[in-house]
Write a protein that holds these residues in place. Structure first.
Motif, PDB file in Angstrom:
ATOM      1  N   ALA A  69       0.833  -1.212   0.000  1.00 33.59           N
ATOM      2  CA  ALA A  69       0.000   0.000   0.000  1.00 33.59           C
ATOM      3  C   ALA A  69       0.865   1.259   0.000  1.00 33.59           C
ATOM      4  O   ALA A  69       0.540   2.249  -0.667  1.00 33.59           O
ATOM      5  CB  ALA A  69      -0.929  -0.011   1.208  1.00 33.59           C
ATOM      6  N   ALA A  70       1.970   1.221   0.725  1.00 40.15           N
ATOM      7  CA  ALA A  70       2.860   2.383   0.781  1.00 40.15           C
ATOM      8  C   ALA A  70       3.459   2.698  -0.582  1.00 40.15           C
ATOM      9  O   ALA A  70       3.820   3.847  -0.863  1.00 40.15           O
ATOM     10  CB  ALA A  70       3.972   2.146   1.802  1.00 40.15           C
ATOM     11  N   HIS A  71       3.543   1.682  -1.437  1.00 41.09           N
ATOM     12  CA  HIS A  71       4.087   1.876  -2.785  1.00 41.09           C
ATOM     13  C   HIS A  71       2.990   1.857  -3.849  1.00 41.09           C
ATOM     14  O   HIS A  71       3.285   1.731  -5.044  1.00 41.09           O
ATOM     15  CB  HIS A  71       5.140   0.801  -3.074  1.00 41.09           C
ATOM     16  N   HIS A  72       1.746   1.991  -3.401  1.00 36.95           N
ATOM     17  CA  HIS A  72       0.600   2.130  -4.313  1.00 36.95           C
ATOM     18  C   HIS A  72       0.475   0.945  -5.263  1.00 36.95           C
ATOM     19  O   HIS A  72       0.173   1.107  -6.448  1.00 36.95           O
ATOM     20  CB  HIS A  72       0.700   3.439  -5.105  1.00 36.95           C
ATOM     21  N   LEU A  73       0.703  -0.247  -4.740  1.00 40.75           N
ATOM     22  CA  LEU A  73       0.630  -1.473  -5.538  1.00 40.75           C
ATOM     23  C   LEU A  73      -0.398  -2.434  -4.956  1.00 40.75           C
ATOM     24  O   LEU A  73      -0.464  -2.618  -3.736  1.00 40.75           O
ATOM     25  CB  LEU A  73       1.990  -2.179  -5.563  1.00 40.75           C
ATOM     26  N   ASP A  74      -1.179  -3.047  -5.830  1.00 41.18           N
ATOM     27  CA  ASP A  74      -1.997  -4.196  -5.446  1.00 41.18           C
ATOM     28  C   ASP A  74      -1.158  -5.455  -5.580  1.00 41.18           C
ATOM     29  O   ASP A  74      -0.291  -5.548  -6.445  1.00 41.18           O
ATOM     30  CB  ASP A  74      -3.205  -4.360  -6.378  1.00 41.18           C
ATOM     31  N   VAL A  75      -1.460  -6.448  -4.736  1.00 40.14           N
ATOM     32  CA  VAL A  75      -0.941  -7.792  -4.976  1.00 40.14           C
ATOM     33  C   VAL A  75      -1.970  -8.482  -5.873  1.00 40.14           C
ATOM     34  O   VAL A  75      -2.997  -8.958  -5.412  1.00 40.14           O
ATOM     35  CB  VAL A  75      -0.724  -8.578  -3.677  1.00 40.14           C
ATOM     36  N   ALA A  76      -1.691  -8.487  -7.165  1.00 40.28           N
ATOM     37  CA  ALA A  76      -2.644  -9.064  -8.111  1.00 40.28           C
ATOM     38  C   ALA A  76      -2.734 -10.576  -7.949  1.00 40.28           C
ATOM     39  O   ALA A  76      -3.822 -11.162  -8.010  1.00 40.28           O
ATOM     40  CB  ALA A  76      -2.232  -8.719  -9.540  1.00 40.28           C
ATOM     41  N   ILE A  77      -1.581 -11.216  -7.773  1.00 44.14           N
ATOM     42  CA  ILE A  77      -1.506 -12.660  -7.635  1.00 44.14           C
ATOM     43  C   ILE A  77      -0.524 -13.005  -6.525  1.00 44.14           C
ATOM     44  O   ILE A  77       0.610 -12.523  -6.512  1.00 44.14           O
ATOM     45  CB  ILE A  77      -1.013 -13.334  -8.934  1.00 44.14           C
ATOM     46  N   LEU A  78      -0.967 -13.822  -5.591  1.00 50.02           N
ATOM     47  CA  LEU A  78      -0.066 -14.462  -4.641  1.00 50.02           C
ATOM     48  C   LEU A  78       0.175 -15.858  -5.206  1.00 50.02           C
ATOM     49  O   LEU A  78      -0.712 -16.712  -5.180  1.00 50.02           O
ATOM     50  CB  LEU A  78      -0.693 -14.521  -3.249  1.00 50.02           C
ATOM     51  N   GLY A  79       1.352 -16.071  -5.767  1.00 48.39           N
ATOM     52  CA  GLY A  79       1.608 -17.287  -6.524  1.00 48.39           C
ATOM     53  C   GLY A  79       1.914 -18.485  -5.643  1.00 48.39           C
ATOM     54  O   GLY A  79       2.690 -18.393  -4.688  1.00 48.39           O
ATOM     55  N   CYS A  80       1.288 -19.621  -5.981  1.00 44.97           N
ATOM     56  CA  CYS A  80       1.544 -20.877  -5.287  1.00 44.97           C
ATOM     57  C   CYS A  80       1.475 -21.992  -6.326  1.00 44.97           C
ATOM     58  O   CYS A  80       0.517 -22.755  -6.368  1.00 44.97           O
ATOM     59  CB  CYS A  80       0.529 -21.090  -4.171  1.00 44.97           C
ATOM     60  N   TYR A  81       2.484 -22.068  -7.169  1.00 46.72           N
ATOM     61  CA  TYR A  81       2.451 -22.918  -8.357  1.00 46.72           C
ATOM     62  C   TYR A  81       3.031 -24.301  -8.041  1.00 46.72           C
ATOM     63  O   TYR A  81       4.157 -24.619  -8.398  1.00 46.72           O
ATOM     64  CB  TYR A  81       3.191 -22.225  -9.502  1.00 46.72           C
ATOM     65  N   LEU A  82       2.218 -25.112  -7.368  1.00 39.12           N
ATOM     66  CA  LEU A  82       2.621 -26.447  -6.952  1.00 39.12           C
ATOM     67  C   LEU A  82       1.735 -27.492  -7.620  1.00 39.12           C
ATOM     68  O   LEU A  82       0.613 -27.206  -8.026  1.00 39.12           O
ATOM     69  CB  LEU A  82       2.536 -26.568  -5.432  1.00 39.12           C
ATOM     70  N   ASN A  83       2.224 -28.707  -7.675  1.00 36.28           N
ATOM     71  CA  ASN A  83       1.555 -29.776  -8.417  1.00 36.28           C
ATOM     72  C   ASN A  83       0.445 -30.419  -7.593  1.00 36.28           C
ATOM     73  O   ASN A  83       0.716 -31.118  -6.609  1.00 36.28           O
ATOM     74  CB  ASN A  83       2.577 -30.831  -8.839  1.00 36.28           C
ATOM     75  N   LEU A  84      -0.784 -30.203  -8.010  1.00 39.51           N
ATOM     76  CA  LEU A  84      -1.929 -30.806  -7.331  1.00 39.51           C
ATOM     77  C   LEU A  84      -2.339 -32.144  -7.952  1.00 39.51           C
ATOM     78  O   LEU A  84      -3.406 -32.663  -7.647  1.00 39.51           O
ATOM     79  CB  LEU A  84      -3.119 -29.843  -7.341  1.00 39.51           C
ATOM     80  N   ALA A  85      -1.494 -32.699  -8.805  1.00 43.59           N
ATOM     81  CA  ALA A  85      -1.786 -34.008  -9.390  1.00 43.59           C
ATOM     82  C   ALA A  85      -0.626 -34.977  -9.196  1.00 43.59           C
ATOM     83  O   ALA A  85      -0.617 -36.046  -9.803  1.00 43.59           O
ATOM     84  CB  ALA A  85      -2.112 -33.860 -10.871  1.00 43.59           C
ATOM     85  N   THR A  86       0.321 -34.633  -8.363  1.00 41.87           N
ATOM     86  CA  THR A  86       1.452 -35.522  -8.137  1.00 41.87           C
ATOM     87  C   THR A  86       0.984 -36.870  -7.588  1.00 41.87           C
ATOM     88  O   THR A  86       0.098 -36.926  -6.719  1.00 41.87           O
ATOM     89  CB  THR A  86       2.476 -34.896  -7.173  1.00 41.87           C
ATOM     90  N   PRO A  87       1.581 -37.973  -8.057  1.00 41.78           N
ATOM     91  CA  PRO A  87       1.210 -39.285  -7.509  1.00 41.78           C
ATOM     92  C   PRO A  87       1.819 -39.562  -6.138  1.00 41.78           C
ATOM     93  O   PRO A  87       1.449 -40.547  -5.480  1.00 41.78           O
ATOM     94  CB  PRO A  87       1.768 -40.256  -8.561  1.00 41.78           C
ATOM     95  N   ASP A  88       2.724 -38.704  -5.687  1.00 41.83           N
ATOM     96  CA  ASP A  88       3.347 -38.835  -4.369  1.00 41.83           C
ATOM     97  C   ASP A  88       2.394 -38.268  -3.323  1.00 41.83           C
ATOM     98  O   ASP A  88       2.246 -37.040  -3.211  1.00 41.83           O
ATOM     99  CB  ASP A  88       4.678 -38.091  -4.368  1.00 41.83           C
ATOM    100  N   GLN A  89       1.758 -39.129  -2.554  1.00 37.74           N
ATOM    101  CA  GLN A  89       0.718 -38.696  -1.636  1.00 37.74           C
ATOM    102  C   GLN A  89       1.252 -37.739  -0.568  1.00 37.74           C
ATOM    103  O   GLN A  89       0.591 -36.773  -0.202  1.00 37.74           O
ATOM    104  CB  GLN A  89       0.059 -39.903  -0.959  1.00 37.74           C
ATOM    105  N   ALA A  90       2.443 -38.011  -0.059  1.00 40.21           N
ATOM    106  CA  ALA A  90       3.029 -37.132   0.949  1.00 40.21           C
ATOM    107  C   ALA A  90       3.296 -35.747   0.377  1.00 40.21           C
ATOM    108  O   ALA A  90       3.030 -34.722   1.034  1.00 40.21           O
ATOM    109  CB  ALA A  90       4.320 -37.741   1.495  1.00 40.21           C
TER     110      ALA A  90
END
Length: 281
Positions: free
Chosen positions: A61-82
């Motif tokens: 806000a101090a720099h007059h910017l929106d956070v358009a995207i908070l990126g969390c680009y992780l694999n939601l189809a991995t066969p590794d259950q853990a």
């Protein structure tokens, strides 16, 4: 149109320095991928506290910017259950942060059916799509509880590889908290890039109402593959996209990708000029 930049495409520095650069270069929003811009302190799930969220909110806000995207680009189809459970936990940590930070969306791509998050033909199967829908559903449900939008980004090499598959995900989940990041170049591949006008038109028709953020970049063909480059330095014609923005989404967050510290301002000016001169029918 609010034009932004990925903070990890700015000149290297601390988070605070990168945010200041984005403001100095005239951007109005930013794509924030925590691990890509912060190395001086922890950004583990347990570090994404309310206090950290509030600090980031004040900083942007101090720099007059929106956070358009908070990126969390992780694999939601991995066969590794853990690994899957760990990824889902991190999505939820980002969603909690976004709820306090006021981020436009938590953004993600759509994964691959292998542990390496790489392309294979099976990514484009119905089985893969069913896996992704199953695994993204609880993440969307959590986003609903927290009042946050999760936005998926279709990518040719990933599971949600075209507009119709993206539409199926939206319809099967059936939540207003699941929307789309539209990156036209990510829908292209060496096998289909010559049909890009029809692919972009289909995406706008099929997904337009649910597009929450737009990514803008360009591409060149090199050694038999598409290589992403800054807007205005490749083969893309942005006419359809800019007209769509101006007619249907005038204040949408539109973040540049694959810029360098040397060409980011030029790419921003290029897209802004296209927008300013675009004639609405």
């Amino acid at each position: 149109m609010q034009i932004g930049i990925r903070l990890h495409d700015t000149k290297k520095g601390t988070l605070e320095e990168r945010v200041a650069i984005a403001e100095e270069q005239g951007f109005s929003c930013a794509h924030l991928a925590l691990k890509k811009v912060i190395s001086e302190y922890s950004v583990a799930d347990s570090a994404l506290t309310p206090g950290f969220s509030c600090y980031l909110k004040k900083l942007f806000a101090a720099h007059h910017l929106d956070v358009a995207i908070l990126g969390c680009y992780l694999n939601l189809a991995t066969p590794d259950q853990a690994a899957l459970e760990k990824n889902v936990h991190r999505y939820m940590a980002h969603i909690r942060m976004a709820s306090l930070l006021g981020a436009g969306v938590v953004g993600t791509e759509t994964g691959a059916v292998n542990e390496s998050y790489s392309f294979e033909e099976r990514n484009h199967s119905e089985e893969a799509l069913d896996i992704f829908i199953k695994n993204v559903r609880p993440v969307v449900q959590y986003a609903e509880k927290m009042g946050v939008i999760l936005a998926i980004e279709p990518v040719y090499k990933h599971i949600v590889c075209n507009p119709k598959r993206a539409r199926k995900v939206l319809d099967e989940i059936g939540s207003p908290n699941l929307q789309i990041i539209f990156d036209p170049v990510n829908l292209l591949d060496i096998s289909n890039y010559k049909e890009r006008e029809s692919i972009i038109a289909e995406a706008i028709e099929v997904l337009g109402e649910d597009i929450a953020v737009i990514h803008i970049k360009d591409f060149i063909v090199k050694d038999g593959a598409l290589v992403s480059v800054a807007a205005g330095t490749g083969e893309m014609d942005y006419t359809q996209i800019i007209r769509f923005i101006k007619e249907k989404k005038p204040y949408i967050h539109t973040t540049l990708e694959n810029t360098t510290p040397e060409n980011a301002v030029q790419a921003k000016a290029y897209i802004q000029k296209l927008y300013d001169t675009c004639q609405i029918k």
